[in-house]
Motif scaffolding. Structure first.
Motif, short mmCIF file in Angstrom:
data_model
loop_
_atom_site.label_atom_id
_atom_site.label_comp_id
_atom_site.label_asym_id
_atom_site.label_seq_id
_atom_site.Cartn_x
_atom_site.Cartn_y
_atom_site.Cartn_z
N SER A 44 49.07 39.84 36.21
CA SER A 44 48.48 38.51 36.36
C SER A 44 47.44 38.49 37.47
O SER A 44 46.37 37.88 37.33
CB SER A 44 49.58 37.49 36.66
N GLU A 45 47.71 39.18 38.59
CA GLU A 45 46.73 39.25 39.68
C GLU A 45 45.48 39.99 39.24
O GLU A 45 44.36 39.58 39.55
CB GLU A 45 47.36 39.93 40.89
N TYR A 47 44.37 40.21 36.20
CA TYR A 47 43.66 39.33 35.26
C TYR A 47 42.89 38.25 36.00
O TYR A 47 41.75 37.93 35.63
CB TYR A 47 44.69 38.70 34.32
N GLU A 48 43.49 37.67 37.06
CA GLU A 48 42.79 36.65 37.83
C GLU A 48 41.55 37.22 38.52
O GLU A 48 40.50 36.58 38.56
CB GLU A 48 43.74 36.04 38.87
N GLU A 49 41.68 38.43 39.07
CA GLU A 49 40.52 39.06 39.71
C GLU A 49 39.40 39.33 38.70
O GLU A 49 38.22 39.07 38.97
CB GLU A 49 40.95 40.37 40.38
N LYS A 50 39.77 39.83 37.53
CA LYS A 50 38.77 40.07 36.49
C LYS A 50 38.11 38.78 36.06
O LYS A 50 36.90 38.73 35.81
CB LYS A 50 39.41 40.78 35.31
N ARG A 51 38.91 37.71 35.97
CA ARG A 51 38.36 36.42 35.54
C ARG A 51 37.38 35.88 36.57
O ARG A 51 36.32 35.34 36.23
CB ARG A 51 39.49 35.43 35.32
N LYS A 52 37.72 36.03 37.88
CA LYS A 52 36.81 35.57 38.92
C LYS A 52 35.52 36.36 38.92
O LYS A 52 34.42 35.79 39.06
CB LYS A 52 37.50 35.69 40.28
N LEU A 54 34.19 37.92 36.39
CA LEU A 54 33.44 37.55 35.20
C LEU A 54 32.77 36.20 35.36
O LEU A 54 31.60 36.02 34.96
CB LEU A 54 34.38 37.53 33.99
N SER A 55 33.45 35.25 35.99
CA SER A 55 32.85 33.93 36.20
C SER A 55 31.67 34.01 37.16
O SER A 55 30.63 33.36 36.95
CB SER A 55 33.91 32.97 36.74
#
Length: 210
Positions: A44-45, A47-52, A54-55
């Motif tokens: 989950s961490e 995934y959150e880092e990848k999402r940030k 990417l954003s």
């Protein structure tokens, strides 16, 4: 009676083996659950880092697209005004001038480090930061901000600020200020570092004695 006792003993041994196996299986289940929970947290961490990331990438790409479209629509947007050229010229001249106090402050820091008997190669960051402090002192003197802060205290002691305001025009005075600031910055850091090391050593010794 002997047969009954033997059968009872066999049943008790089997029960003990079953209990041991059940306890081991419970421990294995707990370990598996903990590993699965930790792995899920890590996933989950990540995934959150990848999402940030990417954003942020999408945001910068959107801003770049907007800037490109505006540049194509207004081709004269990158023309530099005369005032901007003057400011750029002043900034370049200031950068060249401020190299002098940086070098002088670094020389003062090197002399202080050599006097303390510490290897200069291990204190490169301290020397660079002392050079920057000397540069900031020159900026404060040249801008007059430092004099404006110190002027009320000088007037109380009967010293005229105008006399000090004329001294920064002398190169040797400013060079001496830069060297002193570099030496003072390095001296302050070394003093604090040695004091902290002494306190940590005393704390460790007190803990070992207890």
């Amino acid at each position: 009676m002997n047969k009954e006792e033997q059968t009872k003993k066999l049943h008790s041994v089997d029960n003990v083996d079953v209990k041991d196996n059940s306890g081991a299986s419970d421990d294995d289940i707990k370990e598996n659950n903990s590993t699965t929970i930790s792995s899920s947290k890590q996933n989950s961490e990540a995934y959150e880092e990848k999402r940030k990331i990417l954003s942020l990438f999408m945001l910068f790409s959107l801003l770049l697209m907007i800037l490109t479209s505006v540049s194509i629509a207004n081709r004269g947007i990158y023309q530099i005004n005369e005032e901007t050229l003057v400011i750029i010229n002043q900034a370049f001249n200031a950068l060249v001038v401020l190299l002098i106090p940086f070098l002088l402050g670094a020389v003062g820091a090197i002399s202080r480090v050599l006097m303390s008997g510490i290897s200069v190669a291990k204190q490169v960051s301290l020397i660079i930061s002392s050079g920057f402090m000397a540069t900031f002192s020159w900026i404060g003197i040249k801008s007059g901000v430092l004099l404006a802060i110190v002027a009320p205290h000088l007037e109380k002691q009967g010293v005229e600020p105008t006399v000090i305001g004329d001294t920064p025009s002398n190169f040797y005075t400013m060079a001496l200020v830069a060297i002193f600031v570099g030496m003072f910055s390095s001296n302050l850091y070394l003093f604090i570092n040695q004091r902290v090391e002494q306190l940590t050593m005393q704390a460790q010794q007190s803990k070992s004695e207890k």
